[in-house]
Design an enzyme around this catalytic site. Structure first.
Site, mmCIF file in Angstrom:
data_model
loop_
_atom_site.group_PDB
_atom_site.id
_atom_site.type_symbol
_atom_site.label_atom_id
_atom_site.label_comp_id
_atom_site.label_asym_id
_atom_site.label_seq_id
_atom_site.Cartn_x
_atom_site.Cartn_y
_atom_site.Cartn_z
ATOM 1 N N THR A 204 25.691 43.591 25.083
ATOM 2 C CA THR A 204 27.134 43.407 25.214
ATOM 3 C C THR A 204 27.546 42.254 24.315
ATOM 4 O O THR A 204 27.193 41.098 24.565
ATOM 5 C CB THR A 204 27.531 43.112 26.665
ATOM 6 O OG1 THR A 204 27.116 44.196 27.501
ATOM 7 C CG2 THR A 204 29.035 42.935 26.788
ATOM 8 N N LYS B 196 32.689 48.951 26.037
ATOM 9 C CA LYS B 196 31.850 48.218 26.988
ATOM 10 C C LYS B 196 32.615 47.043 27.600
ATOM 11 O O LYS B 196 32.445 46.726 28.784
ATOM 12 C CB LYS B 196 30.571 47.713 26.305
ATOM 13 C CG LYS B 196 29.609 46.966 27.238
ATOM 14 C CD LYS B 196 29.067 47.842 28.355
ATOM 15 C CE LYS B 196 28.216 47.083 29.360
ATOM 16 N NZ LYS B 196 26.954 46.577 28.815
ATOM 17 N N LYS C 290 28.974 35.258 30.679
ATOM 18 C CA LYS C 290 28.935 35.635 29.259
ATOM 19 C C LYS C 290 29.902 36.781 28.962
ATOM 20 O O LYS C 290 30.726 36.695 28.045
ATOM 21 C CB LYS C 290 27.523 36.057 28.873
ATOM 22 C CG LYS C 290 27.429 36.659 27.464
ATOM 23 C CD LYS C 290 26.092 37.297 27.196
ATOM 24 C CE LYS C 290 25.808 38.556 27.982
ATOM 25 N NZ LYS C 290 26.332 39.787 27.349
#
Length: 310
Positions: A102, A178, A246
């Site tokens: 990601t 995503k 994150k």
């Protein structure tokens, strides 16, 4: 029966964590030629014990036709591709990088340009489904890239995924999709924790909350998947709190690039940041509920061995 091209395909998997290990094993178990790569001696030994082969540095994957990058963040992607021991400089022309981490869509576009300059193909292909689906070869892949990249990736995608969403030719589109998923996932986990904390604070039985909500309109996939971790008092990390710090930071960063506010995601990010600051960053992401334990004094279910005092 595998085709000749599949039999001759050499595949590298960089990153033998929960997702990468599952992918490497699922590919290897179907007869594909797979080499795992990780800096961890323990991870490499575990893959070898399951019948695979392993190397310690990405540069040692120079013989591979397809390399999957299944690391934690954008900095690691940069290092395994272009660092001192990076794989990109050692691959034959027309080899394929399947980038599964990601990362920001802007980084995915830059990576694709750099790899193209080195005569390498890239599929921007983030994954979703968790460690269990990685192991069983039933992931969802959100992919974009050139048609020739998809063609070369097909034997790998057929083995590792139940759903492959082809999102066009342009790099960055897979990573954009995503981010939509991670925004929803992070918000749903944080909201599930808040809902459970509220119910517990009001005196409701946590098991009853779970039973009722999973059969009501307020349910979500994340509620149904993560709340059992809370009920069992088991915060063994399947996906850690720090992972969502994150990912939600990437959502925030991308929103800034687009001059678009993401206030609900920002609120969820603050909850995960609070959980990490309280020392729960490496625990399962459902441990975000422990923020409410600290602030509101609620009593959370304990693990069976803790309850027995062992």
């Amino acid at each position: 029966m595998s085709s000749q091209s599949e039999q001759l395909l050499h595949i590298g998997v960089i990153g033998l964590g929960a997702m990468g290990m599952g992918i490497a094993r699922s590919l290897s178990q179907t007869g594909l030629d797979v080499v795992g790569c990780d800096i961890s001696d323990e991870a490499r030994a575990s893959f070898v014990a399951s019948g695979g082969c392993s190397v310690a540095t990405p540069a040692e994957l120079s013989h591979c036709d397809v390399v999957l990058v299944v690391v934690v963040n954008g900095n690691q992607v940069e290092q395994v591709l272009f660092g001192d021991q990076g794989v990109a400089a050692h691959l034959a022309p027309d080899s394929l990088i399947i980038q599964c981490a990601t990362i920001a869509p802007s980084q995915a576009r830059t990576l694709s340009e750099r790899l193209a300059a080195a005569n390498l193909l890239m599929l921007d292909a983030p994954i979703s489904g968790g460690a269990a689906k990685a192991k069983s070869g039933e992931l969802s892949v959100m992919a974009s890239g050139a048609p020739e990249a998809f063609t070369k990736a097909q034997p790998v995608l057929d083995t590792m995924a139940a759903n492959v969403y082809r999102l066009g030719d342009a790099p960055g589109v897979g990573s954009s999709m995503k981010l939509v998923n991670q925004l929803l996932a992070g918000v749903h986990i944080a909201t599930a924790a808040e809902a459970m904390a509220l119910g517990i604070r009001m005196g409701l039985d946590p098991e009853v909350i779970f039973e009722v909500i999973t059969h009501s309109a307020g349910n979500s996939w994340m509620f149904e998947n993560r709340v059992p971790h809370i009920l069992s008092g088991d915060y063994t990390p399947l996906s850690a709190v720090d992972i969502f710090i994150k990912d939600l930071n990437i959502v925030h960063q991308t929103g800034r690039e687009l001059s678009m506010a993401t206030p609900v995601a920002a609120s969820a990010l603050q909850q995960f940041t609070s959980a990490s600051g309280a020392g729960f960053g490496r625990e399962d992401d459902s441990a975000v509920i422990k923020v409410y334990q600290r602030l509101s004094g609620i009593t959370l279910p304990e693990a069976a061995n803790d309850a027995q005092g062992t």
